[in-house]
Design a protein around this motif. Structure first.
Motif, PDB file in Angstrom:
ATOM      1  N   LYS A   1      50.691  21.630  39.194  1.00  0.00           N
ATOM      2  CA  LYS A   1      49.263  21.712  39.503  1.00  0.00           C
ATOM      3  C   LYS A   1      48.472  22.345  38.364  1.00  0.00           C
ATOM      4  CE  LYS A   1      49.893  21.886  44.490  1.00  0.00           C
ATOM      5  NZ  LYS A   1      49.628  22.639  45.742  1.00  0.00           N
ATOM      6  N   LYS A   2      49.187  22.819  37.314  1.00  0.00           N
ATOM      7  CA  LYS A   2      48.538  23.416  36.144  1.00  0.00           C
ATOM      8  C   LYS A   2      47.746  24.670  36.513  1.00  0.00           C
ATOM      9  CE  LYS A   2      48.136  18.861  33.942  1.00  0.00           C
ATOM     10  NZ  LYS A   2      48.654  18.113  35.096  1.00  0.00           N
ATOM     11  N   ASN A   3      48.321  25.472  37.377  1.00  0.00           N
ATOM     12  CA  ASN A   3      47.721  26.735  37.784  1.00  0.00           C
ATOM     13  C   ASN A   3      48.601  27.896  37.340  1.00  0.00           C
ATOM     14  OD1 ASN A   3      45.696  25.354  39.167  1.00  0.00           O
ATOM     15  ND2 ASN A   3      46.839  25.359  41.076  1.00  0.00           N
ATOM     16  N   VAL A   4      47.950  28.991  36.959  1.00  0.00           N
ATOM     17  CA  VAL A   4      48.666  30.228  36.653  1.00  0.00           C
ATOM     18  C   VAL A   4      47.904  31.378  37.291  1.00  0.00           C
ATOM     19  CG1 VAL A   4      47.524  30.535  34.404  1.00  0.00           C
ATOM     20  CG2 VAL A   4      49.747  31.618  34.843  1.00  0.00           C
ATOM     21  N   TYR A   5      48.660  32.351  37.782  1.00  0.00           N
ATOM     22  CA  TYR A   5      48.078  33.471  38.500  1.00  0.00           C
ATOM     23  C   TYR A   5      48.600  34.779  37.916  1.00  0.00           C
ATOM     24  CZ  TYR A   5      47.562  29.605  41.761  1.00  0.00           C
ATOM     25  OH  TYR A   5      47.274  28.389  42.321  1.00  0.00           O
ATOM     26  N   LEU A   6      47.796  35.818  38.109  1.00  0.00           N
ATOM     27  CA  LEU A   6      48.231  37.154  37.714  1.00  0.00           C
ATOM     28  C   LEU A   6      47.826  38.120  38.816  1.00  0.00           C
ATOM     29  CD1 LEU A   6      49.603  38.741  35.385  1.00  0.00           C
ATOM     30  CD2 LEU A   6      47.291  39.345  34.619  1.00  0.00           C
ATOM     31  N   GLN A   7      48.812  38.609  39.533  1.00  0.00           N
ATOM     32  CA  GLN A   7      48.575  39.628  40.553  1.00  0.00           C
ATOM     33  C   GLN A   7      48.664  40.985  39.872  1.00  0.00           C
ATOM     34  OE1 GLN A   7      47.789  39.362  43.915  1.00  0.00           O
ATOM     35  NE2 GLN A   7      47.528  41.579  43.771  1.00  0.00           N
ATOM     36  N   MET A   8      47.580  41.731  39.943  1.00  0.00           N
ATOM     37  CA  MET A   8      47.516  43.024  39.270  1.00  0.00           C
ATOM     38  C   MET A   8      47.384  44.118  40.313  1.00  0.00           C
ATOM     39  SD  MET A   8      45.042  42.053  36.040  1.00  0.00           S
ATOM     40  CE  MET A   8      43.585  41.863  37.061  1.00  0.00           C
ATOM     41  N   ASN A   9      48.387  44.962  40.405  1.00  0.00           N
ATOM     42  CA  ASN A   9      48.391  46.080  41.339  1.00  0.00           C
ATOM     43  C   ASN A   9      48.381  47.399  40.577  1.00  0.00           C
ATOM     44  OD1 ASN A   9      48.640  44.210  43.476  1.00  0.00           O
ATOM     45  ND2 ASN A   9      50.876  44.287  43.372  1.00  0.00           N
ATOM     46  N   SER A  10      48.050  48.442  41.278  1.00  0.00           N
ATOM     47  CA  SER A  10      48.040  49.785  40.689  1.00  0.00           C
ATOM     48  C   SER A  10      47.260  49.793  39.377  1.00  0.00           C
ATOM     49  CB  SER A  10      49.472  50.274  40.450  1.00  0.00           C
ATOM     50  OG  SER A  10      50.213  50.287  41.655  1.00  0.00           O
ATOM     51  N   LEU A  11      46.082  49.231  39.404  1.00  0.00           N
ATOM     52  CA  LEU A  11      45.286  49.126  38.186  1.00  0.00           C
ATOM     53  C   LEU A  11      44.872  50.483  37.661  1.00  0.00           C
ATOM     54  CD1 LEU A  11      43.272  45.977  39.175  1.00  0.00           C
ATOM     55  CD2 LEU A  11      44.522  46.237  37.022  1.00  0.00           C
ATOM     56  N   LYS A  12      44.842  50.576  36.339  1.00  0.00           N
ATOM     57  CA  LYS A  12      44.477  51.808  35.651  1.00  0.00           C
ATOM     58  C   LYS A  12      43.212  51.552  34.830  1.00  0.00           C
ATOM     59  CE  LYS A  12      49.397  52.884  34.966  1.00  0.00           C
ATOM     60  NZ  LYS A  12      50.438  53.192  33.947  1.00  0.00           N
TER      61      LYS A  12
END
Length: 118
Positions: free
Chosen positions: A74-85
């Motif tokens: 599907k040509k999708n990329v994701y980035l789950q970002m937790n505990s952001l600083k």
């Protein structure tokens, strides 16, 4: 090739965001998808990347906090970002490495702003 990224915004330290990116246009195949970021006054740096054969790399400064995933069909990329600083604040750019007639082309998206308040 066009890349449309979304999901950035303002979040408090310790919070989470999920970035999404979709590639479109003339794309025979994608070998690598990933995310870079660039903070003010700094160089653009790789955050995470995933290859079409499933290999994933993270920079040390996001290991254990960020998770990259992708759907190459599907040509999708994701980035789950937790505990952001606060130091994660930057413009985040998605990228795809397109393979066209045996030649690789690197394409970056327009960027999405991530702001982390302390």
């Amino acid at each position: 090739v066009q890349l449309q990224a979304s999901g950035g915004g303002l979040v408090q330290a310790g919070g989470s965001l999920r970035l999404s990116c979709t590639a479109s246009g003339s794309i025979p195949s994608i070998t690598v998808m990933g995310w870079y970021r660039q903070a003010p006054g700094a160089h653009r740096e790789m955050v995470a990347r995933i290859t079409s054969d499933g290999k994933i790399d993270y920079r040390d400064f996001v290991k254990g906090r960020f998770t990259i995933s992708g759907d190459f069909a599907k040509k999708n990329v994701y980035l789950q970002m937790n505990s952001l600083k606060p130091e994660d604040a930057a413009v985040y750019y998605c990228l795809v490495d397109v393979l066209r007639a045996g030649v690789k082309e690197l394409h970056f998206g327009q960027g999405t702003q991530v702001t982390v308040s302390s």
